[in-house]
Design an enzyme around this catalytic site. Structure first.
Site, PDB file in Angstrom:
ATOM      1  N   HIS A 223       0.853  -1.194   0.000  1.00  0.00           N
ATOM      2  CA  HIS A 223       0.000   0.000   0.000  1.00  0.00           C
ATOM      3  C   HIS A 223       0.887   1.243   0.000  1.00  0.00           C
ATOM      4  O   HIS A 223       1.923   1.286   0.673  1.00  0.00           O
ATOM      5  CB  HIS A 223      -0.885  -0.037   1.254  1.00  0.00           C
ATOM      6  CG  HIS A 223      -1.869   1.076   1.378  1.00  0.00           C
ATOM      7  ND1 HIS A 223      -1.515   2.348   1.768  1.00  0.00           N
ATOM      8  CD2 HIS A 223      -3.209   1.103   1.167  1.00  0.00           C
ATOM      9  CE1 HIS A 223      -2.592   3.115   1.796  1.00  0.00           C
ATOM     10  NE2 HIS A 223      -3.628   2.383   1.431  1.00  0.00           N
ATOM     11  N   ARG A 265      -2.680   1.195  -4.502  1.00  0.00           N
ATOM     12  CA  ARG A 265      -2.469  -0.248  -4.570  1.00  0.00           C
ATOM     13  C   ARG A 265      -2.658  -0.710  -6.011  1.00  0.00           C
ATOM     14  O   ARG A 265      -3.259  -0.012  -6.825  1.00  0.00           O
ATOM     15  CB  ARG A 265      -3.461  -0.984  -3.658  1.00  0.00           C
ATOM     16  CG  ARG A 265      -3.245  -0.779  -2.177  1.00  0.00           C
ATOM     17  CD  ARG A 265      -4.306  -1.511  -1.364  1.00  0.00           C
ATOM     18  NE  ARG A 265      -5.591  -0.819  -1.400  1.00  0.00           N
ATOM     19  CZ  ARG A 265      -6.755  -1.379  -1.070  1.00  0.00           C
ATOM     20  NH1 ARG A 265      -6.790  -2.648  -0.697  1.00  0.00           N
ATOM     21  NH2 ARG A 265      -7.873  -0.687  -1.111  1.00  0.00           N
ATOM     22  N   LYS A 268      -6.063  -0.327  -8.441  1.00  0.00           N
ATOM     23  CA  LYS A 268      -6.958   0.657  -7.830  1.00  0.00           C
ATOM     24  C   LYS A 268      -6.932   1.947  -8.643  1.00  0.00           C
ATOM     25  O   LYS A 268      -6.037   2.170  -9.467  1.00  0.00           O
ATOM     26  CB  LYS A 268      -6.540   0.939  -6.385  1.00  0.00           C
ATOM     27  CG  LYS A 268      -6.660  -0.257  -5.451  1.00  0.00           C
ATOM     28  CD  LYS A 268      -8.113  -0.661  -5.265  1.00  0.00           C
ATOM     29  CE  LYS A 268      -8.246  -1.806  -4.268  1.00  0.00           C
ATOM     30  NZ  LYS A 268      -9.663  -2.194  -4.053  1.00  0.00           N
ATOM     31  N   ASP A 271      -5.518   8.487  -6.945  1.00  0.00           N
ATOM     32  CA  ASP A 271      -6.069   9.332  -5.883  1.00  0.00           C
ATOM     33  C   ASP A 271      -5.054  10.423  -5.614  1.00  0.00           C
ATOM     34  O   ASP A 271      -3.857  10.148  -5.455  1.00  0.00           O
ATOM     35  CB  ASP A 271      -6.311   8.479  -4.635  1.00  0.00           C
ATOM     36  CG  ASP A 271      -6.936   9.253  -3.474  1.00  0.00           C
ATOM     37  OD1 ASP A 271      -6.740  10.480  -3.374  1.00  0.00           O
ATOM     38  OD2 ASP A 271      -7.611   8.621  -2.639  1.00  0.00           O
ATOM     39  N   CYS A 273      -4.173  12.080  -3.091  1.00  0.00           N
ATOM     40  CA  CYS A 273      -3.365  12.041  -1.868  1.00  0.00           C
ATOM     41  C   CYS A 273      -2.078  11.244  -2.066  1.00  0.00           C
ATOM     42  O   CYS A 273      -1.063  11.514  -1.414  1.00  0.00           O
ATOM     43  CB  CYS A 273      -4.152  11.481  -0.693  1.00  0.00           C
ATOM     44  SG  CYS A 273      -4.483   9.703  -0.752  1.00  0.00           S
ATOM     45  N   TYR A 274      -2.103  10.270  -3.008  1.00  0.00           N
ATOM     46  CA  TYR A 274      -0.900   9.470  -3.240  1.00  0.00           C
ATOM     47  C   TYR A 274       0.162  10.245  -4.021  1.00  0.00           C
ATOM     48  O   TYR A 274       1.275   9.736  -4.210  1.00  0.00           O
ATOM     49  CB  TYR A 274      -1.257   8.166  -3.945  1.00  0.00           C
ATOM     50  CG  TYR A 274      -2.065   7.257  -3.050  1.00  0.00           C
ATOM     51  CD1 TYR A 274      -1.491   6.676  -1.921  1.00  0.00           C
ATOM     52  CD2 TYR A 274      -3.413   7.026  -3.290  1.00  0.00           C
ATOM     53  CE1 TYR A 274      -2.243   5.884  -1.074  1.00  0.00           C
ATOM     54  CE2 TYR A 274      -4.169   6.236  -2.450  1.00  0.00           C
ATOM     55  CZ  TYR A 274      -3.583   5.663  -1.337  1.00  0.00           C
ATOM     56  OH  TYR A 274      -4.322   4.888  -0.487  1.00  0.00           O
ATOM     57  N   ASP A 357      -9.708  14.228  -4.306  1.00  0.00           N
ATOM     58  CA  ASP A 357      -9.158  12.938  -4.697  1.00  0.00           C
ATOM     59  C   ASP A 357      -9.051  12.839  -6.217  1.00  0.00           C
ATOM     60  O   ASP A 357      -7.976  12.598  -6.781  1.00  0.00           O
ATOM     61  CB  ASP A 357     -10.091  11.871  -4.100  1.00  0.00           C
ATOM     62  CG  ASP A 357      -9.949  10.478  -4.675  1.00  0.00           C
ATOM     63  OD1 ASP A 357      -9.207  10.286  -5.642  1.00  0.00           O
ATOM     64  OD2 ASP A 357     -10.611   9.564  -4.159  1.00  0.00           O
ATOM     65  N   ASP A 364     -11.440  18.443   0.291  1.00  0.00           N
ATOM     66  CA  ASP A 364     -11.320  18.326   1.747  1.00  0.00           C
ATOM     67  C   ASP A 364      -9.913  18.727   2.145  1.00  0.00           C
ATOM     68  O   ASP A 364      -9.021  18.859   1.305  1.00  0.00           O
ATOM     69  CB  ASP A 364     -11.664  16.906   2.235  1.00  0.00           C
ATOM     70  CG  ASP A 364     -10.790  15.820   1.618  1.00  0.00           C
ATOM     71  OD1 ASP A 364      -9.565  15.835   1.871  1.00  0.00           O
ATOM     72  OD2 ASP A 364     -11.317  14.971   0.881  1.00  0.00           O
ATOM     73  N   HIS A 367      -6.971  15.968   1.422  1.00  0.00           N
ATOM     74  CA  HIS A 367      -6.458  15.919   0.055  1.00  0.00           C
ATOM     75  C   HIS A 367      -5.776  17.220  -0.335  1.00  0.00           C
ATOM     76  O   HIS A 367      -4.823  17.212  -1.128  1.00  0.00           O
ATOM     77  CB  HIS A 367      -7.589  15.576  -0.920  1.00  0.00           C
ATOM     78  CG  HIS A 367      -7.948  14.126  -0.925  1.00  0.00           C
ATOM     79  ND1 HIS A 367      -8.934  13.603  -0.115  1.00  0.00           N
ATOM     80  CD2 HIS A 367      -7.412  13.065  -1.601  1.00  0.00           C
ATOM     81  CE1 HIS A 367      -9.010  12.297  -0.311  1.00  0.00           C
ATOM     82  NE2 HIS A 367      -8.103  11.944  -1.200  1.00  0.00           N
TER      83      HIS A 367
END
Length: 433
Positions: A223, A265, A268, A271, A273-274, A357, A364, A367
């Site tokens: 992850h 991952r 997936k 996103d 945030c990654y 995201d 938010d 993020h």
């Protein structure tokens, strides 16, 4: 859309495939819009909306609506997400608001050490990390002096587990996130010692999976968030060579999708945030392997720290400053597609005040924090000199998009980290030392 031959064969796409195709369609539509407009309009479309972001962030710091009650146990995190974002934008809050934050965070500090999610709540490693990073981000004597290093050390010792890892709280889960938050806090406060480090490296190595990434606990799936936490922790304890860095690098670079963003991952969706969790890990790997000529800033990372000939089950620890080996006045191609990541963040995650995201999601503070952190990592990813300003070609869009540089080990703006490092390095030694 499925083909007629596929339909005839009875094949149907999975929900994950359908979601991926939908997202690609949304993202590529935005990218086509960019390509179809004049260069001046492109620059405007790629502009970082600084004023709108600061307004959104400061409003959140002053007042949050009733819907945020579900985050009552995460209030130091909200302070960190907002204040770190403001610092990345090169701004600061007024003195009155700064004092209010310091006073609030102080009321979250448990009498026996550590910080809870709010006043009167049990101390927790995650909110301790968030609280300490918040106070370091604010900076200044009042903020830094409010941190009780001795009691935090006692709390960290209580959270130490026989597995070598740490419990998130009394009786809580043991995972790589707990290892990172504990070691990061101990390192930045200059209270790290052999008792805290013992066994951490072995625990994290046991969490590296067959894919190459790092899971939250042994036997789980690799992850992005846990990979960052595990890698950063291993660097901080000078045991990074215990990891299979080649397979970790392979896993990480393949997490950047066709959209330009990162997924957390395998299989997936990307996103925002990654952008930091994966982008920050890539920055650590890149600087870790950068040659460090004489006179450059370096640490035990480039010598025998964590080398295979160490006694098994131990990690070398140094009380000297831990930093990434840096090569002066040079550029190195990043491990990931830096321009593509910046494009995803600016066009797909950025909204009018804050970040999200992906298209279709709401903004938010979480993020916003990690999209801006990832944007900063991407902007500085071509340079191995922490003191140098990136060349214009490294910054997508107007050069005014350039953010403050971040120390990727702690995700703290470099200037604030340097102030804290000097402050705590010169603080009186704790009795256990």
């Amino acid at each position: 859309m499925e083909s007629s031959s596929s339909a005839a064969d009875g094949w149907k796409p999975t929900i994950s495939q359908e979601d991926q195709w939908t997202l690609e369609s949304q993202v590529f539509h935005i990218y086509r819009m960019l390509c179809d407009i004049p260069p001046k309009s492109q620059a405007a479309m790629l502009e970082l909306q600084r004023d709108s972001h600061v307004e959104y962030l400061e409003k959140g710091l002053r007042h949050l609506g009733p819907s945020f009650s579900v985050l009552d146990a995460n209030r130091p995190w909200i302070c960190y997400w907002i204040l770190h974002s403001i610092a990345l934008l090169g701004e600061s809050v007024d003195v009155a608001l700064e004092n209010n934050v310091i006073d609030f965070i102080s009321r979250c500090q448990d009498q026996h050490g550590g910080y809870g999610g709010g006043p009167g709540q049990m101390p927790h490693l995650a909110t301790t990390y968030a609280a300490v990073n918040t106070l370091i981000t604010l900076g200044g004597n009042k903020s830094l002096k409010s941190i009780n290093r001795g009691k935090i050390y006692s709390f960290l010792r209580r959270m130490k587990h026989t597995s070598g890892g740490f419990s998130m709280h009394e009786g809580g889960e043991i995972d790589v996130r707990a290892c990172y938050t504990a070691i990061s806090v101990a390192s930045v406060l200059s209270i790290i010692d052999e008792e805290l480090v013992r066994g951490v490296g072995d625990y994290i190595v046991s969490c590296q999976t067959y894919e190459g990434g790092i899971a939250g606990e042994p036997g789980s799936e690799a992850h992005g968030g846990y990979t960052f936490c595990g890698l950063a922790t291993m660097i901080l304890i000078n045991a990074v060579n215990h990891l299979d860095l080649a397979s970790l690098t392979d896993w990480l670079v393949f997490r950047q999708g066709v959209e330009g963003g990162f997924q957390g991952r395998t299989n997936k969706l990307v996103d925002g945030c990654y952008s930091f969790w994966q982008g920050g890990a890539a920055a650590l790997l890149q600087r870790l392997h950068a040659p460090a000529p004489a006179g450059s800033i370096s640490s035990d990372l480039s010598d025998d720290g964590g080398s295979p000939d160490q006694e098994e089950g131990s990690e070398k620890h140094s009380d000297d400053e831990v930093s990434i080996p840096i090569r002066r006045h040079t550029e190195t191609e990043p491990l990931f597609q830096s321009q593509a990541l910046q494009q995803y963040i600016l066009l797909c995650s950025q909204v009018e005040g804050g970040f999200r995201d992906k298209p279709g999601k709401s903004r938010d503070h979480y993020h916003t924090c990690y999209c801006l952190s990832g944007l900063a990592v991407a902007q500085y990813s071509w340079s191995n000199d922490a003191d140098s300003v990136p060349l214009p070609g490294s910054v997508l869009g107007p050069y005014s998009n350039l953010l403050e540089p971040v120390n990727p080990l702690y995700n703290i703006v470099v200037d604030q980290y340097n102030e804290a490092h000097e402050f705590f390095s010169n603080a009186p030694a704790l009795k256990h030392e």
